[in-house]
Scaffold this motif. Sequence first.
Motif, PDB file in Angstrom:
ATOM      1  N   ASP A 145       3.733   0.750  -5.410  1.00 11.95           N
ATOM      2  CA  ASP A 145       4.978  -0.010  -5.325  1.00 11.95           C
ATOM      3  C   ASP A 145       6.043   0.749  -4.530  1.00 11.95           C
ATOM      4  O   ASP A 145       6.772   0.164  -3.712  1.00 11.95           O
ATOM      5  CB  ASP A 145       5.504  -0.323  -6.722  1.00 11.95           C
ATOM      6  CG  ASP A 145       4.700  -1.402  -7.421  1.00 11.95           C
ATOM      7  OD1 ASP A 145       3.804  -1.991  -6.775  1.00 11.95           O
ATOM      8  OD2 ASP A 145       4.949  -1.657  -8.613  1.00 11.95           O
ATOM      9  N   ALA A 146       6.155   2.051  -4.765  1.00 10.55           N
ATOM     10  CA  ALA A 146       7.184   2.842  -4.088  1.00 10.55           C
ATOM     11  C   ALA A 146       6.923   2.930  -2.590  1.00 10.55           C
ATOM     12  O   ALA A 146       7.853   2.814  -1.783  1.00 10.55           O
ATOM     13  CB  ALA A 146       7.244   4.242  -4.704  1.00 10.55           C
ATOM     14  N   VAL A 147       5.672   3.124  -2.207  1.00 10.21           N
ATOM     15  CA  VAL A 147       5.343   3.179  -0.786  1.00 10.21           C
ATOM     16  C   VAL A 147       5.594   1.830  -0.131  1.00 10.21           C
ATOM     17  O   VAL A 147       6.098   1.737   1.002  1.00 10.21           O
ATOM     18  CB  VAL A 147       3.884   3.633  -0.591  1.00 10.21           C
ATOM     19  CG1 VAL A 147       3.445   3.447   0.868  1.00 10.21           C
ATOM     20  CG2 VAL A 147       3.718   5.091  -1.009  1.00 10.21           C
ATOM     21  N   ALA A 148       5.263   0.755  -0.831  1.00 11.83           N
ATOM     22  CA  ALA A 148       5.396  -0.589  -0.266  1.00 11.83           C
ATOM     23  C   ALA A 148       6.833  -0.914   0.113  1.00 11.83           C
ATOM     24  O   ALA A 148       7.082  -1.607   1.106  1.00 11.83           O
ATOM     25  CB  ALA A 148       4.846  -1.622  -1.241  1.00 11.83           C
ATOM     26  N   ILE A 149       7.802  -0.430  -0.680  1.00 15.99           N
ATOM     27  CA  ILE A 149       9.211  -0.738  -0.370  1.00 15.99           C
ATOM     28  C   ILE A 149       9.980   0.480   0.111  1.00 15.99           C
ATOM     29  O   ILE A 149      11.201   0.401   0.317  1.00 15.99           O
ATOM     30  CB  ILE A 149       9.932  -1.364  -1.588  1.00 15.99           C
ATOM     31  CG1 ILE A 149      10.043  -0.366  -2.748  1.00 15.99           C
ATOM     32  CG2 ILE A 149       9.251  -2.651  -2.020  1.00 15.99           C
ATOM     33  CD1 ILE A 149      10.960  -0.860  -3.879  1.00 15.99           C
ATOM     34  N   GLY A 150       9.291   1.604   0.275  1.00 17.81           N
ATOM     35  CA  GLY A 150       9.956   2.806   0.769  1.00 17.81           C
ATOM     36  C   GLY A 150      10.997   3.349  -0.180  1.00 17.81           C
ATOM     37  O   GLY A 150      12.064   3.800   0.230  1.00 17.81           O
TER      38      GLY A 150
END
Length: 777
Positions: free
Chosen positions: A73-78
């Motif tokens: 999730d964190a990588v997906a939205i930076g």
Amino acid sequence: MRICLFHVLFVLCGLMVSGMVQAAEEPLPRWQADAALRESMAASLDGRWVRFFEGDRPRLRVQSADLADYVLDAVAIGHRPERTLRVLQGLSSMIDRDATSRTYGNMHWYYGDTKLVDRNGIEFAMRRLVIAPLVFGDRLDAAQKAALTEVLSLARTGLTRHAVAISYTNIYLMKSWNLIALGEATGDEGLAQQGRTMLRDWLRHTAKTGINEFLSPGYYEVDLDNLALIANLSRDAATRKMAQDGLNYLWHDIALHWFGPGQRLGGVHSRDYDRLLNNGQSFQAKVVEAGWFAPASGKAARRSEDQSPYRYYATRLPSEAARAWLAGPFPRFISQRWGVEPEKRLAHYMGHKVGISSAEAGYTAGHDTAPLAINLGGGADVPIITFLMDGRRDYYGVNKTLEAGSGHMKALHLRPFITSVQNGPDVLFASAIKNDTANNVSLESAFTLPADAEFWLDDQPLQLFNASSAWVQDFAANGESTQIAVSERTGKPVVSLVDEDDKLGVGLSQRFAVEAGKRYRLTAALQGGDVYLYLNFYDAAQRLIGGENALRVTGGQGVAVERSNLQLAPAGAVQCKAWLYSTSTNRTRISVTDLRFEEVAESGAAQRVLGGFDFREFRAEQRAVPLGATLHVRREGVVASLRILGAWDVQGRSIAASLHNDGLSWRAMRLGVVHATGREEGVAAVAAWARVEEGLATEEAFAAYRRHIAAARSVATRDGEVLEAGLDIAPSLRLRADVMRGQRLLREGMTVVPEGAALWVDGKDLARSLLGDYLQD
């Protein structure tokens, strides 16, 4: 083929430049988040960070799969790259790095564990984590890439060395996905091909033997996820086609057994962690998403484009052909295989408002199944009728203990020898087991029953105390160090809650439909010590939104005082768990004279009381039920009839049954037999007949039915090792078994089904029509 860290890093960089999964053959567009979803996900990630981490290290007992989900999730939205790096480092520290270990490359399930018990840890963590490089690799910074590369390299070894039987459906499919995804993400075609071969082997196996982890509310959701991930993300068209074929078969299986009035998967289940309701919240969310019923809020499930990246890629809706089974025909008779052995078969007769199902053998791969399941009338919170043999006096499956093989807490019951015969709505079955004198505190057979029904013994109605509360025990009291009791003072009910255990919690909870942006309040009138008031909000996929909203409160001294927790339902919330709870680290004694959940106006005034104080002082009851007598359980014009034909203690002596009211905390009663009360050695056995009937709305029709059942002759005998039972009803049913050796000697009268049919419905070989190509493969 071995890969080194440099090779993984090189491939990741190359894939990032090329746009990763945006290959022309990919059927789904890349996941995108609008501003509202980004805000919601960011808040969720911040809440998870607080729950998962203490400083720069994960908290003890945090799960590796949850950390992997955070990374995706964190990588997906930076979101907060420095935190994502810490999570990746935490995951890396949970990998077994001992090259001499049998679990080298595998991952601990819980942070802080020193012994790797559950080897599925690598599978559950990787199935989410691998989406990050496969889809969002261009959003990784250099430090994150290096940390992820290290995890992937070790995980490759852990995955390939993790031996998984093809009958272990959910993990077998999960490993297939992980190998395909990791292979395609890193350019390791040999690894991807291993996963594709596994998938094809599973389809061939299923076409012949059915789904081995059959009708599991806990793991069908996992199966659907695994197959959808392959169908949505594999770059190979043939692989996506195989996954879609598997999904189509699974959705047909679900639709055939879907019991609409109870909004649950009908039939007997393997691996079911909700013994009373046969439910799984994540599985229910899948069916809501498919549009098969509305969630508690009355709103439609969130569409995939409004969801997290994992849910987006793990979603594949059923075909109209599968959906068509929801409308009928009713009644229908389903027979299906769930393994290679001939006795691994189940039957399910399903009418408009009733269903009865039996297994011809016990599911020995888990402690969480039963050989009989009856759904009776409507209501998602109405307990089913089921049979089990138990050694812990945990008749309702609420007291969890540590399962040695997995390291997880589960409500474990026994795994007896089972044999059964089913013809339409009639089931004749027998169950037997040797008493485990080292571990059993008792040895009993029990049928769980819905408490909100009419009960008749043969032709006589039973007047029973069956008042229950909508508030459920959560966690359930163990009756010793934790207790919940209802009494009356000056004509009014009082709930006494006692927690004298610093490792166990006890409490009362209820789930309510809510709307985002509205205010809700949990109020309790308390006298005594400390307790916590929780208001936890969930989205349509049953994911906790943000953190837990807990407020520690103290009761009045000598008089009850009101304490409240008021919260605003966040974006995406459709459900709230209102919870009065003495936590596992708390000790207390309190009296509760009011407990209510309200929707609150801006002014603070209550607009609606959604759940109130509905407790009544418990009145224990026990009624004798002679062998050969029939207990009729009637709800909404449908009836389940149970007749214990014979029951024997561990010495082989005939014993009687009784109907019990154990407190109604779970809205259930039980019909039970006590085979042993201590350490007595020997084999216990029971034989019973169960039947269902619908269309009995009038008293005349019900009376005629009772006369018909009373006229049915039945017999059961046990001569040493051999148990024999028979029922003279059209058609006659017979079975004979060696209960000492666990051998099925005779089975007669069952609905005839072709031996090779893996999924057979009213004369149709559905498995062949859905997976016939793999039978020729």
